[in-house]
Design a protein around this motif. Structure first.
Motif, mmCIF file in Angstrom:
data_model
loop_
_atom_site.group_PDB
_atom_site.id
_atom_site.type_symbol
_atom_site.label_atom_id
_atom_site.label_comp_id
_atom_site.label_asym_id
_atom_site.label_seq_id
_atom_site.Cartn_x
_atom_site.Cartn_y
_atom_site.Cartn_z
ATOM 1 N N CYS A 107 46.211 44.483 44.018
ATOM 2 C CA CYS A 107 45.238 44.652 42.946
ATOM 3 C C CYS A 107 44.451 45.930 43.203
ATOM 4 C CB CYS A 107 44.296 43.452 42.885
ATOM 5 S SG CYS A 107 43.473 43.131 44.453
ATOM 6 N N ALA A 108 43.786 46.397 42.186
ATOM 7 C CA ALA A 108 42.980 47.611 42.322
ATOM 8 C C ALA A 108 41.735 47.312 43.147
ATOM 9 C CB ALA A 108 42.585 48.129 40.947
ATOM 10 N N GLU A 109 41.149 48.356 43.709
ATOM 11 C CA GLU A 109 39.882 48.191 44.416
ATOM 12 C C GLU A 109 38.857 47.596 43.461
ATOM 13 O OE1 GLU A 109 38.335 51.566 46.677
ATOM 14 O OE2 GLU A 109 40.388 52.291 46.893
ATOM 15 N N GLY A 110 38.028 46.710 43.987
ATOM 16 C CA GLY A 110 36.995 46.104 43.160
ATOM 17 C C GLY A 110 37.495 44.950 42.307
ATOM 18 N N SER A 111 38.741 44.526 42.535
ATOM 19 C CA SER A 111 39.255 43.380 41.791
ATOM 20 C C SER A 111 40.052 42.494 42.741
ATOM 21 C CB SER A 111 40.140 43.831 40.630
ATOM 22 O OG SER A 111 41.358 44.364 41.115
ATOM 23 N N GLY A 112 40.406 41.309 42.263
ATOM 24 C CA GLY A 112 41.166 40.408 43.106
ATOM 25 C C GLY A 112 41.546 39.146 42.361
ATOM 26 N N PHE A 113 42.234 38.276 43.059
ATOM 27 C CA PHE A 113 42.698 37.021 42.475
ATOM 28 C C PHE A 113 42.292 35.851 43.369
ATOM 29 C CE2 PHE A 113 45.716 40.269 41.126
ATOM 30 C CZ PHE A 113 45.763 40.048 39.755
ATOM 31 N N LYS A 114 42.059 34.707 42.729
ATOM 32 C CA LYS A 114 41.918 33.468 43.478
ATOM 33 C C LYS A 114 43.176 32.674 43.217
ATOM 34 C CE LYS A 114 38.749 29.673 44.405
ATOM 35 N NZ LYS A 114 37.470 29.023 44.023
ATOM 36 N N SER A 115 43.940 32.432 44.264
ATOM 37 C CA SER A 115 45.243 31.800 44.105
ATOM 38 C C SER A 115 45.249 30.374 44.639
ATOM 39 C CB SER A 115 46.308 32.609 44.852
ATOM 40 O OG SER A 115 47.544 31.931 44.784
ATOM 41 N N TYR A 116 46.004 29.546 43.983
ATOM 42 C CA TYR A 116 46.177 28.160 44.418
ATOM 43 C C TYR A 116 47.565 27.940 45.006
ATOM 44 C CZ TYR A 116 41.735 27.642 42.202
ATOM 45 O OH TYR A 116 40.406 27.799 41.893
ATOM 46 N N GLU A 117 48.281 29.058 45.159
ATOM 47 C CA GLU A 117 49.559 29.062 45.866
ATOM 48 C C GLU A 117 49.358 29.932 47.101
ATOM 49 O OE1 GLU A 117 52.536 27.682 45.245
ATOM 50 O OE2 GLU A 117 51.710 26.639 43.497
ATOM 51 N N PRO A 118 49.823 29.484 48.258
ATOM 52 C CA PRO A 118 49.627 30.313 49.455
ATOM 53 C C PRO A 118 50.569 31.514 49.483
ATOM 54 C CG PRO A 118 50.860 28.341 50.027
ATOM 55 C CD PRO A 118 50.512 28.220 48.568
ATOM 56 N N LEU A 119 50.123 32.546 50.186
ATOM 57 C CA LEU A 119 50.927 33.752 50.338
ATOM 58 C C LEU A 119 52.130 33.498 51.232
ATOM 59 C CD1 LEU A 119 50.681 36.737 49.468
ATOM 60 C CD2 LEU A 119 49.443 37.160 51.587
#
Ligand SMILES: [Zn+2]
Ligand SMILES: [Zn+2]
Length: 140
Positions: free
Chosen positions: A40-52
């Motif tokens: 993701c770009a700097e200053g953004s992100g995701f909250k995931s419910y699947e593990p990496l």
């Protein structure tokens, strides 16, 4: 949602304001994982419910198998995080593969704040440690 990640060890803000999109939201697309490219770009992100990461052995889960987990740009933690000196945490062939537990510590207090992946076969990503960091919303 918008907020900053804080260190639970010393309370300081580890990032600037980050806009986090939940992957539970059907309108949000799961990002592509491209080797060496930020997820993701700097200053953004995701909250995931699947593990990496997922282990094939349930008795020995992968380091990043917990959920929910945040997927962030490592650049947002560059100024406040430093690479651990713990041996065995920084494995990788040309970067860090992040497969052995947290490898980034708070520069202020040394708390393990999360895991960075930066190898040639991983995306460029930072996953904060859920026990040692806190996402504090700054607006809704
Ligand atoms: Zn700290
Ligand atoms: Zn490599």
């Amino acid at each position: 949602m918008r907020g900053k990640f804080h260190c639970r060890g010393c309370g300081r803000a580890l990032s600037g304001e980050v806009i986090v999109q939940s992957l539970k939201d059907p309108g949000v697309q799961t990002p592509d994982f491209i080797d060496q490219r930020p997820v993701c770009a700097e200053g953004s992100g995701f909250k995931s419910y699947e593990p990496l990461q997922r282990s094939h052995d349930p008795s020995n889960p992968a380091a990043l198998e917990f959920v929910p987990q945040y997927w962030l740009n490592p650049a947002d933690f560059e100024a406040t995080g430093k690479v651990t000196s713990k041996r065995g945490r920084t494995n990788g062939c040309c970067g860090m593969d992040g497969c052995d537990g947290p490898n980034i510590e708070c520069r202020e207090c040394g708390t393990e704040i999360g895991t960075k992946q930066s190898d040639c076969w991983t995306p460029l990503i930072f996953v904060p440690d859920p026990d040692n960091t806190e996402f504090r919303k700054t607006a809704t």
